[in-house]
Design an enzyme around this catalytic site. Structure first.
Site, PDB file in Angstrom:
ATOM      1  N   LYS A 178       0.829  -1.200   0.000  1.00 33.16           N
ATOM      2  CA  LYS A 178       0.000   0.000   0.000  1.00 33.16           C
ATOM      3  C   LYS A 178       0.866   1.254   0.000  1.00 33.16           C
ATOM      4  O   LYS A 178       1.909   1.300   0.643  1.00 33.16           O
ATOM      5  CB  LYS A 178      -0.915   0.012   1.231  1.00 33.16           C
ATOM      6  CG  LYS A 178      -2.065  -0.989   1.151  1.00 33.16           C
ATOM      7  CD  LYS A 178      -3.001  -0.826   2.325  1.00 33.16           C
ATOM      8  CE  LYS A 178      -4.206  -1.744   2.203  1.00 33.16           C
ATOM      9  NZ  LYS A 178      -5.133  -1.581   3.342  1.00 33.16           N
ATOM     10  N   HIS A 246      -7.546 -12.919   3.145  1.00 29.01           N
ATOM     11  CA  HIS A 246      -7.197 -12.177   4.357  1.00 29.01           C
ATOM     12  C   HIS A 246      -7.176 -13.082   5.584  1.00 29.01           C
ATOM     13  O   HIS A 246      -6.415 -12.837   6.530  1.00 29.01           O
ATOM     14  CB  HIS A 246      -8.162 -11.012   4.565  1.00 29.01           C
ATOM     15  CG  HIS A 246      -7.469  -9.740   4.943  1.00 29.01           C
ATOM     16  ND1 HIS A 246      -6.529  -9.118   4.127  1.00 29.01           N
ATOM     17  CD2 HIS A 246      -7.529  -8.983   6.070  1.00 29.01           C
ATOM     18  CE1 HIS A 246      -6.082  -8.038   4.718  1.00 29.01           C
ATOM     19  NE2 HIS A 246      -6.653  -7.934   5.896  1.00 29.01           N
ATOM     20  N   HIS A 272       2.608  -2.992   7.506  1.00 26.14           N
ATOM     21  CA  HIS A 272       1.764  -2.015   8.178  1.00 26.14           C
ATOM     22  C   HIS A 272       2.544  -0.719   8.404  1.00 26.14           C
ATOM     23  O   HIS A 272       3.662  -0.747   8.919  1.00 26.14           O
ATOM     24  CB  HIS A 272       1.297  -2.543   9.534  1.00 26.14           C
ATOM     25  CG  HIS A 272       0.266  -3.620   9.426  1.00 26.14           C
ATOM     26  ND1 HIS A 272      -0.009  -4.501  10.459  1.00 26.14           N
ATOM     27  CD2 HIS A 272      -0.567  -3.966   8.419  1.00 26.14           C
ATOM     28  CE1 HIS A 272      -0.960  -5.335  10.080  1.00 26.14           C
ATOM     29  NE2 HIS A 272      -1.317  -5.033   8.852  1.00 26.14           N
TER      30      HIS A 272
END
Length: 309
Positions: A178, A246, A272
């Protein structure tokens, strides 16, 4: 500023400066359109919105039955939008500055047991008399599940892996996650072997992707992978409703922590940005502490007797 009250320019900034994914941009646009429609009912626009107008919008979302997590995500978008207008000089104030975020529901991640993961992997085998297509499908399933469980990849990261991702004797996989953030994740030998077996079978396709779709120039779709996972789950004797990419990512994280992995290392492996996101997995450590006290504390078995006294 033209462009629907600055929405177009805001989305362009998100794409250019923050490398926002297409799905993220689509979600932002939907959030801003929802807010604009609500403001219109009270005679306001995104550029002229008041704090009360934005509060009414949030109240509408809750009245529609949207979850607190969804409302919080939409509010995050609105906050970013008004910070953008403030930075660009379109507004001199920020009407979203003092809006309260709804308290998010604390839901624990769903995960499989280690034996269930092994059952899934064992189910990725085609019978000797199967067709070439079914044998290849089994190889795809094995390689994908091995990678998801060995590395904790998101499904979006898995499906865009290049065919040469594990060329040669590489023991680390480079992943772009991301926000365009890159990370390296180590791989198990079984995952490497599963990938190499698939690459060998697919060499004639000459696809740029490790997991090509029906059209080799494109990557496999999420829907196609879901069908593979559904079939493997049935074969392994697991309820397909419990399975998703997931869930495998959660299983990867949960099992690592259960075997003593460091939380900061887990954050890096999962990609993360904030360790607070990773801390949801500490429920495993909490459960281990409870079990340790129950099994080994000298008063654990006689506590009821002590209370009676």
């Amino acid at each position: 500023m033209s462009g629907a009250g600055g929405v177009e320019f805001f989305l362009e900034m998100q794409a250019a400066e923050r490398a926002a994914a297409p799905n993220t941009l689509a979600a932002y646009q939907s959030d801003l359109e929802s807010c604009a429609q609500s403001l219109l009912r009270v005679g306001q626009t995104l550029q002229t919105a008041s704090a009360d107008g934005l509060r009414d919008w949030l109240a509408d979302l809750s009245a529609q039955g949207q979850s607190r997590r969804t409302v919080a995500r939409r509010l995050s978008c609105i906050r970013q939008f008004y910070l953008f207008l403030l930075r660009e000089g379109i507004r001199t104030d920020n009407p979203a500055e003092h809006l309260d975020s709804p308290q998010a529901e604390q839901s624990l991640p769903r995960f499989l047991s280690e034996s269930e993961v092994l059952a899934l992997l064992d189910a990725c085998v085609a019978p000797p008399d199967a067709s070439a297509a079914k044998k290849r499908r089994a190889l795809v399933a094995r390689a994908a599940l091995e990678l998801l469980y060995a590395s904790g990849l998101r499904i979006s990261e898995l499906l865009v892996l290049p065919r040469q991702a594990l060329a040669g004797e590489q023991r680390m996989l480079s992943v772009r996650g991301k926000g365009g953030r890159e990370r390296l994740v180590p791989l198990s030998e079984s995952a490497r072997q599963a990938v190499q077996a698939l690459v060998q079978v697919d060499r004639a396709l000459n696809s740029p992707y490790l997991f090509p779709g029906r059209e080799p120039t494109r990557a496999m779709t999420r829907q196609a992978f879901d069908r593979i996972l559904h079939d493997v789950g049935l074969k392994a004797g697991l309820d397909p409703a419990r399975l998703s990419p997931h869930v495998l990512r959660h299983s990867f994280a949960t099992h690592l922590l259960a075997h003593g992995a460091d939380l900061r290392a887990l954050q890096m492996l999962l990609g993360h940005a904030d360790i607070a996101t990773t801390q949801i997995y500490t429920h495993v450590q909490t459960e281990r502490l409870k079990q340790a006290v129950a099994q080994h504390h000298p008063l654990a078995t006689s506590q009821s007797d002590l209370c009676d006294d």
